[in-house]
Design a protein around this motif. Structure first.
Motif, PDB file in Angstrom:
ATOM      1  N   THR A 279       1.228   1.133  -3.179  1.00 57.26           N
ATOM      2  CA  THR A 279       2.225   1.773  -1.989  1.00 57.26           C
ATOM      3  C   THR A 279       3.417   2.148  -2.628  1.00 57.26           C
ATOM      4  O   THR A 279       4.026   1.308  -3.243  1.00 57.26           O
ATOM      5  CB  THR A 279       2.260   0.563  -0.876  1.00 57.26           C
TER       6      THR A 279
ATOM      7  N   ILE B 127       7.140   6.236   1.468  1.00 53.76           N
ATOM      8  CA  ILE B 127       6.850   5.914   2.828  1.00 53.76           C
ATOM      9  C   ILE B 127       8.079   6.155   3.462  1.00 53.76           C
ATOM     10  O   ILE B 127       8.237   6.601   4.541  1.00 53.76           O
ATOM     11  CB  ILE B 127       6.169   4.533   3.026  1.00 53.76           C
TER      12      ILE B 127
ATOM     13  N   TYR C 198      -0.460   4.055  10.877  1.00 54.36           N
ATOM     14  CA  TYR C 198       0.366   3.294   9.711  1.00 54.36           C
ATOM     15  C   TYR C 198       0.416   4.782   8.534  1.00 54.36           C
ATOM     16  O   TYR C 198      -0.397   5.290   8.202  1.00 54.36           O
ATOM     17  CB  TYR C 198      -0.294   2.177   8.971  1.00 54.36           C
TER      18      TYR C 198
ATOM     19  N   GLU D 146       1.050   5.781   5.220  1.00 56.55           N
ATOM     20  CA  GLU D 146       0.947   4.998   3.901  1.00 56.55           C
ATOM     21  C   GLU D 146       1.270   5.955   2.823  1.00 56.55           C
ATOM     22  O   GLU D 146       1.329   5.589   1.459  1.00 56.55           O
ATOM     23  CB  GLU D 146      -0.418   4.319   3.725  1.00 56.55           C
TER      24      GLU D 146
END
Length: 146
Positions: free
Chosen positions: A3, A8, A86, A88
């Motif tokens: 991630t 993000i 979400y 991501e």
């Protein structure tokens, strides 16, 4: 999957910048953190800096979107009209925007049917925007409450 928190956060900031520019949308701090998007008295959704996006729909529309795997049930309010998506990666921006735009159009459409909202929100052409979104028949039927 690794991630990239900075990517993000940048994607979330981009989404906030765009949605806050839509006609009649106001933003503010959400009571559970993040940025809340409102159209008139209605919250259309809110996004947290780490990429969690909660979106408000009519429950029937939410059910069709979840069944179509466009989004997931809300992480806490699983039987409500809310969903949780979400973000991501930056590649998920367009889909997050699409989901928020659908909520926005749904809520504007409802407000346009009120005496005060008919005039206030007349500048948003919900029908032409929905046509441009190329919705499935099931999603469109749920949107229209048919």
């Amino acid at each position: 999957m690794t991630t990239d928190r900075a990517a993000i956060a940048a994607t979330v900031d981009r989404l906030i910048d765009e949605v806050s520019g839509w006609p009649h949308v106001t933003t503010g701090e959400h009571r559970f953190g993040g940025t809340e998007f409102r159209v008139g008295p209605r919250e259309i959704g809110h996004v947290h800096g780490w990429g969690m996006l909660d979106i408000a729909y009519l429950k029937r529309l939410r059910d069709v979107l979840v069944d179509a795997r466009e989004t997931g049930s809300h992480h806490l309010l699983t039987e409500s009209g809310w969903t949780t998506e979400y973000i991501e990666s930056p590649e998920e921006y367009d889909h997050a925007r699409w989901l928020l735009r659908l909520s926005y159009l749904y809520h504007v459409n409802v407000l346009q049917k009120t005496p005060a909202g008919a005039e206030e929100f007349a500048d948003v052409d919900v029908e032409s925007e929905l046509a441009a979104m190329a919705l499935t028949d099931d999603i469109r039927a749920a949107f229209d409450r048919r």
